[in-house]
Design a protein around this motif. Structure first.
Motif, PDB file in Angstrom:
ATOM      1  N   HIS A  24       0.834  -1.195   0.000  1.00 15.67           N
ATOM      2  CA  HIS A  24       0.000   0.000   0.000  1.00 15.67           C
ATOM      3  C   HIS A  24       0.871   1.247   0.000  1.00 15.67           C
ATOM      4  O   HIS A  24       2.027   1.219   0.413  1.00 15.67           O
TER       5      HIS A  24
ATOM      6  N   LYS B 139      -3.248  -6.843  -2.488  1.00 14.47           N
ATOM      7  CA  LYS B 139      -3.963  -7.273  -1.296  1.00 14.47           C
ATOM      8  C   LYS B 139      -3.794  -8.776  -1.100  1.00 14.47           C
ATOM      9  O   LYS B 139      -4.381  -9.580  -1.812  1.00 14.47           O
TER      10      LYS B 139
ATOM     11  N   SER C  75      -3.966  -2.308 -12.000  1.00 15.40           N
ATOM     12  CA  SER C  75      -4.438  -3.476 -11.246  1.00 15.40           C
ATOM     13  C   SER C  75      -3.384  -4.042 -10.304  1.00 15.40           C
ATOM     14  O   SER C  75      -3.703  -4.872  -9.447  1.00 15.40           O
TER      15      SER C  75
ATOM     16  N   ARG D 157      -6.848  -7.893 -10.491  1.00 13.98           N
ATOM     17  CA  ARG D 157      -7.855  -6.839 -10.556  1.00 13.98           C
ATOM     18  C   ARG D 157      -7.967  -6.215  -9.171  1.00 13.98           C
ATOM     19  O   ARG D 157      -8.144  -6.915  -8.175  1.00 13.98           O
ATOM     20  N   ASP D 158      -7.808  -4.891  -9.121  1.00 10.61           N
ATOM     21  CA  ASP D 158      -7.894  -4.161  -7.854  1.00 10.61           C
ATOM     22  C   ASP D 158      -6.968  -4.752  -6.801  1.00 10.61           C
ATOM     23  O   ASP D 158      -7.306  -4.852  -5.624  1.00 10.61           O
ATOM     24  N   GLY D 159      -5.772  -5.166  -7.249  1.00 12.56           N
ATOM     25  CA  GLY D 159      -4.762  -5.649  -6.318  1.00 12.56           C
ATOM     26  C   GLY D 159      -4.927  -7.079  -5.861  1.00 12.56           C
ATOM     27  O   GLY D 159      -4.146  -7.560  -5.034  1.00 12.56           O
ATOM     28  N   GLN D 160      -5.915  -7.777  -6.394  1.00 16.20           N
ATOM     29  CA  GLN D 160      -6.159  -9.166  -5.986  1.00 16.20           C
ATOM     30  C   GLN D 160      -5.900 -10.101  -7.152  1.00 16.20           C
ATOM     31  O   GLN D 160      -6.280  -9.819  -8.297  1.00 16.20           O
TER      32      GLN D 160
END
Length: 235
Positions: free
Chosen positions: A18, A30, A50, A225-228
């Protein structure tokens, strides 16, 4: 060489990254888990922002995770802190980098571009030149060893860049859009070379790409996607 495909070369466990704190905090990654085995060529796909390049840079020991563990070629290198003091040597020892644009030094000819990496790792000039020519011959550009980068075709320059990435026989090769600047034919040739290298050099290759024309050249594709990260799908 017979590749033990059970051996994990890259193991990322519960890695997060982060930036900022409080209301300004952005979670780039994440709790990501990723394992890549010897001989595997895998892709990281996902929209811009991403977390693909962030993950590649963490595996490449370029940026710090915020949490988690990173194990490279059986060595625990990050466990809430870097466990090696000299990250530059860690990269020289274990990792080769290939980029969208070859990033060859314009004032050195092809052979010296490859030999420079070996000299930085402590090899003698003679040994570095011998190994550089060996790699260029292996990648079928040995006849261009004296050419300056500006005089190489796009495919030739990318092969020289791959030779440079292989100079210290890394177990891990990280590629950021390695074929985006190439046409379909040359992109296919480069990916076939990378597959050959993974099998013959007991290495794994992780590539960030948006290049749909090479998706069938990967053993497995992971989507961010979105860090996952998903669990990956075999191709």
């Amino acid at each position: 060489m017979t590749v033990d495909t059970r051996r994990v070369i890259v193991n990322v466990a519960n890695v997060s990254k982060h930036y900022g704190e409080g209301d300004a905090r952005v979670d780039a990654l994440k709790s990501v888990d990723l394992s890549v085995h010897a001989g595997e060529v895998v892709a990281l796909l996902g929209p811009s922002g991403s977390g693909k390049t962030t993950l590649l840079n963490i595996i490449g020991c370029i940026i710090d995770p915020s949490a988690g563990k990173v194990i490279l070629d059986d060595e625990l290198v990050y466990d809430d802190r870097w466990l090696r003091g000299d990250l530059r040597k860690l990269r020289l020892d274990k990792i080769g980098f290939i980029f969208q644009f070859h990033n060859l030094l314009p004032f050195l000819h092809a052979q010296d571009n490859v030999a420079l990496v070996l000299k930085l790792a402590g090899k003698s000039s003679a040994e570095a030149q011998r190994r550089a020519l060996e790699l260029l011959d292996y990648l079928e550009v040995g006849h261009r060893k004296d050419a300056m980068p500006a005089l190489l075709s796009g495919g030739e320059a990318q092969r020289v860049a791959i030779a440079r990435a292989l100079a210290n026989s890394p177990r891990i090769i990280l590629a950021d859009e390695p074929t985006a600047a190439l046409d379909s034919k040359r992109a296919g040739i480069v990916m076939d070379l990378l597959r050959k290298l993974a099998a013959e050099h007991y290495a794994c290759i992780i590539a960030v790409t948006h290049d749909e024309k090479i998706y069938d050249r990967f053993d497995k594709v992971f989507h961010l996607r979105d860090g996952q990260l998903d669990r990956g799908e075999a191709m």
